[in-house]
Design a protein around this motif. Sequence first.
Motif, PDB file in Angstrom:
ATOM      1  N   THR A  65      10.389   5.487   1.618  1.00  0.00           N
ATOM      2  CA  THR A  65       9.373   4.650   0.625  1.00  0.00           C
ATOM      3  C   THR A  65       9.867   4.487  -0.645  1.00  0.00           C
ATOM      4  O   THR A  65       9.921   5.149  -1.570  1.00  0.00           O
ATOM      5  N   ASN A  79      10.008   7.847   7.312  1.00  0.00           N
ATOM      6  CA  ASN A  79       8.759   8.069   6.739  1.00  0.00           C
ATOM      7  C   ASN A  79       9.560   8.070   5.150  1.00  0.00           C
ATOM      8  O   ASN A  79       9.175   8.515   4.129  1.00  0.00           O
ATOM      9  N   TRP A 127      -1.000   2.867   6.875  1.00  0.00           N
ATOM     10  CA  TRP A 127       0.594   1.824   6.205  1.00  0.00           C
ATOM     11  C   TRP A 127       1.879   1.921   6.796  1.00  0.00           C
ATOM     12  O   TRP A 127       1.869   0.647   7.244  1.00  0.00           O
ATOM     13  N   ARG A 128       2.337   3.133   7.523  1.00  0.00           N
ATOM     14  CA  ARG A 128       3.593   2.855   8.255  1.00  0.00           C
ATOM     15  C   ARG A 128       3.563   2.451   9.827  1.00  0.00           C
ATOM     16  O   ARG A 128       4.488   1.865   9.652  1.00  0.00           O
ATOM     17  N   THR A 139      12.541   2.237   5.333  1.00  0.00           N
ATOM     18  CA  THR A 139      11.344   3.788   5.220  1.00  0.00           C
ATOM     19  C   THR A 139      11.255   3.952   6.199  1.00  0.00           C
ATOM     20  O   THR A 139      10.752   4.897   7.058  1.00  0.00           O
ATOM     21  N   HIS A 183       1.112  -1.109  -0.093  1.00  0.00           N
ATOM     22  CA  HIS A 183      -0.176  -0.142  -0.394  1.00  0.00           C
ATOM     23  C   HIS A 183       0.850   1.430   0.240  1.00  0.00           C
ATOM     24  O   HIS A 183       0.657   2.206   0.044  1.00  0.00           O
ATOM     25  N   LEU A 184       2.158   1.192   0.805  1.00  0.00           N
ATOM     26  CA  LEU A 184       3.197   2.579   0.929  1.00  0.00           C
ATOM     27  C   LEU A 184       3.984   2.463  -0.994  1.00  0.00           C
ATOM     28  O   LEU A 184       3.294   3.910  -0.956  1.00  0.00           O
ATOM     29  N   TYR A 185       3.988   1.218  -1.146  1.00  0.00           N
ATOM     30  CA  TYR A 185       4.411   1.640  -3.031  1.00  0.00           C
ATOM     31  C   TYR A 185       3.687   2.246  -3.505  1.00  0.00           C
ATOM     32  O   TYR A 185       3.721   3.349  -4.116  1.00  0.00           O
ATOM     33  N   LYS A 203       0.727   4.279  -2.930  1.00  0.00           N
ATOM     34  CA  LYS A 203       0.601   5.759  -1.987  1.00  0.00           C
ATOM     35  C   LYS A 203      -1.173   5.588  -2.063  1.00  0.00           C
ATOM     36  O   LYS A 203      -1.691   6.083  -2.454  1.00  0.00           O
ATOM     37  N   GLU A 210      -1.510   7.157   3.793  1.00  0.00           N
ATOM     38  CA  GLU A 210      -0.219   6.361   4.301  1.00  0.00           C
ATOM     39  C   GLU A 210       0.072   6.357   5.796  1.00  0.00           C
ATOM     40  O   GLU A 210       1.249   6.009   6.386  1.00  0.00           O
TER      41      GLU A 210
END
Length: 484
Positions: free
Chosen positions: A374, A372, A214-215, A369, A203-205, A207, A211
């Motif tokens: 990605t 912050n 997911w982080r 990561t 999900h981070l990839y 975007k 966010e």
Amino acid sequence: MEVLELARWQFGITTVYHFLMVPLTIGLSLLVAGMQTAWVRTGNERYYKMTKFWGKLLLINFAMGVVTGIVQEFQFGMAWSAYSRFVGDVFGAPLAMEGIVAFFVESTFLGLWIFGWDKLPKKVHLACAWAFSLATMASAYFILAANSWMQHPVGIEMHEGRPRLTSIWAVLTNNTVLAAFPHTIAGAFAVSAAFLVGIAAWHLYRKSEEERVWRSSLKLGTWVGVVAFAALSISGDLQGKLMFEQQPMKMAAAEALCHTEQPASFSVFAVGDVTRPDCENVKSITVPALLSFLAHNDFSSEVKGIQDLVPMYQEKYGEFYPVDERLGELSGKPIDYVPALPVTYWGFRLMIGFGAISAGLGVFMLWLTRKNRTPTGWWFPVLGLAGIATPFLANSAGWIFTEMGRQPFVVVPNPSGVDGVWMFTAQAVSQATVGEILTSLIALTTVYTVLAVVEFYLIRKYVRGGIPGVLPQKTDDGALAFAY
């Protein structure tokens, strides 16, 4: 193929499949309860969204685990009736406790948690989440207590050729289960941690929305995974030392240690034919004296090899199977006390290897990561999603090693326990026909394949849907419609 071989394949396939759901349910239930606790204490919507998303995936996995787990109980009577008669007086208590916990406590509080979002006070609803997750752990403990009794029988006396329970407390405090339980729970956390990391990285990839959710999920997964691997190492060492005492043949097979050594070296990797119990033409990369330390906590002790253990087993438990037509082609034949060496040797290493890879990937993802960041490369989500498989593979390899390493016993004799308390796997199978077992094997494998497709579809659907797919939606009258 003989009935025995087919029955073993059937039990192995269905059990390994079922155990894919078990650790994810245990670990994820505790993590989701922790997420909800953070939301109740802080009021931060990020934790609420994490609870809703990961809770949805937990429910899908739990439902599939229940469906596949029921078959395990039926198999005892269907394919292993002789075994069921032999252990029934002992297994009745822990399995009844597991049933009460699983089908009453777990189900009740899970139901309250599912339907209580907009009806129960926050803290009561949170208590339901913790009650469900702790009941899941308790259920696992009772199952492990039964399994550990098979590995190390305690708390019984022999009565008319069958073990009779004399102390349920001895069964529940068996040193084997006290070592196996933390190892299993740590494995469950490793599985759920990798699950969080892989999906959050994807999900981070992409975007995706939210966010911060997911982080936070990725960081939680990485730290839980690292701690879980440390716990696995410590508890695994304790388990190994017990196995050297209780099942020396299993541990000798795990090392392909054919000849007694003092001190004994730990085999890191072997080249050659490890199927032969004489270990001819096998070359190993070893760490000197490490196996002695793993077995007895010192670097100079003796560790017995397969060649010396076989005569000891023959003297204690006999050289030949009884002459009994129910044993099929094994009737009156010599007993092979050596487990399948390729399975035990490589299974042991795959368990350790995949576990280490999983922990390493978690640390690597945390570093990628940091601050912050990605990564933008396509390999980032691929690495995360592929990492989900590693603790699942480690868990499966560990259980296959544990169960196949005790062969030819289904109930392993306790070296210091009551005489006569053991059972050969060949004696445990039902008096069924090859056709009957083959039919059930094909039917169950087909059904499980369909269930695997269904679970993959549902998990994929809600993973791709992200946070919006699990949040409550407004209905026409303005009320909130909860996702579950």
